[in-house]
Design an enzyme around this catalytic site. Structure first.
Site, mmCIF file in Angstrom:
data_model
loop_
_atom_site.group_PDB
_atom_site.id
_atom_site.type_symbol
_atom_site.label_atom_id
_atom_site.label_comp_id
_atom_site.label_asym_id
_atom_site.label_seq_id
_atom_site.Cartn_x
_atom_site.Cartn_y
_atom_site.Cartn_z
ATOM 1 N N LYS A 29 0.848 -1.198 0.000
ATOM 2 C CA LYS A 29 0.000 0.000 0.000
ATOM 3 C C LYS A 29 0.879 1.241 0.000
ATOM 4 O O LYS A 29 1.907 1.285 0.674
ATOM 5 C CB LYS A 29 -0.882 -0.017 1.251
ATOM 6 C CG LYS A 29 -1.736 1.226 1.490
ATOM 7 C CD LYS A 29 -1.095 2.316 2.340
ATOM 8 C CE LYS A 29 -0.559 1.890 3.663
ATOM 9 N NZ LYS A 29 0.077 3.056 4.390
ATOM 10 N N ASP A 150 -5.823 0.560 8.419
ATOM 11 C CA ASP A 150 -5.586 0.349 6.994
ATOM 12 C C ASP A 150 -6.200 -0.948 6.469
ATOM 13 O O ASP A 150 -6.211 -1.168 5.249
ATOM 14 C CB ASP A 150 -4.079 0.313 6.698
ATOM 15 C CG ASP A 150 -3.434 1.689 6.782
ATOM 16 O OD1 ASP A 150 -4.174 2.688 6.821
ATOM 17 O OD2 ASP A 150 -2.190 1.761 6.814
#
Length: 287
Positions: A29, A150
């Site tokens: 990410k 996240d």
């Protein structure tokens, strides 16, 4: 530096596939931008961020078994040694019901930990996608933000705009972003999230316009560099490679650079590998 092709069955340097084994990628990410808006009374922070995902990352395999288990291999396995409560198992168990057979997981840990590129959250997202496929689960995934802010973004692993603590997500289409060449570089210094957020100066510098993310910022860069000066060195190296955009991801220490084509990206990776052989780097394209 050549783009790393991920395996279609199992990591070549890992154990051989077992009968019925399946795999998923814990996609790295990056935060294309991250604006911190306020510090909340509960100790968390309201922020606005734009998530994007690289087409490479950790590799997670699983096979039905008599009990849940996790074996960790790969270049960063040692950094997770002795960790008894890995997010892979927590995510799978949170999704399981009485009809779900336990899974034996093998995680090929290729991404550095405490590095601002998802790490455990990416692995949790991969575990959820993998478990759902093996179990044939239908319907929406329950809210698993309690596993980490996240994690919701990493479950889908596609470009999205995050608000709240990063867990309230809106899908967003940024024309031309998918397929962009990206280089991730980490100085091999861990940068824990908590201290970086605590070092933020508390100044709200304004909202994030996702359409104008190239002109945006990462408000955690300054506090992260103050704690881990090597991040500044990484940014300086990347800025000398002719990249279109250079920025720190998340709370650090990984930084990213975007390029017009794979040749520019490979040349930048080769340059940095020659100048900083102790750093970690990964090249790929955005999903």
């Amino acid at each position: 530096m050549h783009h790393e092709e991920l395996p279609l069955h199992h990591p070549a340097d890992g154990p051989p596939p077992r009968a019925g084994e399946d795999f998923e990628i814990g996609y790295a990410k990056i935060n294309l931008a991250l604006h911190v808006r306020s510090r909340r009374a509960d100790g968390y922070h309201d922020l606005e961020t734009l998530f994007a995902f690289v087409d490479s990352g950790d590799v997670l395999c699983a096979v039905p078994a008599a009990a849940f288990s996790l074996q960790i291999t790969g270049p960063f396995a040692g950094d997770l040694a002795g960790e008894g409560d890995n997010l892979v198992l927590r995510a799978a168990k949170a999704l399981a019901d009485d009809r779900s057979p336990p899974l034996a997981f093998t995680l090929d840990k290729r991404l550095p930990i405490s590095s601002g590129i998802g790490g455990g959250s990416a692995d949790a997202g991969a575990a959820i996608r993998l478990a759902r496929r093996i179990w044939g689960a239908d319907g929406a995934v329950a809210d698993l933000a309690h596993l980490g802010a996240d994690v919701p973004a990493c479950i889908a692993s596609r470009t999205c705009f995050g608000t709240g603590v990063g867990d309230r997500l809106t899908d967003i289409d940024l024309p031309g972003l998918a397929g962009t060449s990206v280089l991730l570089v980490n100085p091999r210094v861990a940068c824990p999230t908590g201290p970086v957020f605590r070092a933020w100066d508390g100044v709200d510098r304004g909202p994030l316009d996702p359409a104008a993310w190239r002109a945006a910022r990462n408000d955690l860069e300054a506090p992260a560099i103050a704690l881990v000066p090597e991040i500044g060195a990484v940014l300086a190296e990347l800025q000398q490679t002719g990249a279109q955009t250079v920025r720190m991801s998340g709370s650090g220490a990984t930084c990213y650079a975007l390029y017009g084509d794979v040749q520019e990206c490979d040349a930048a990776g080769a340059r940095i590998a020659a100048r900083q052989p102790g750093w970690w780097a990964l090249s790929g394209v955005l999903r």
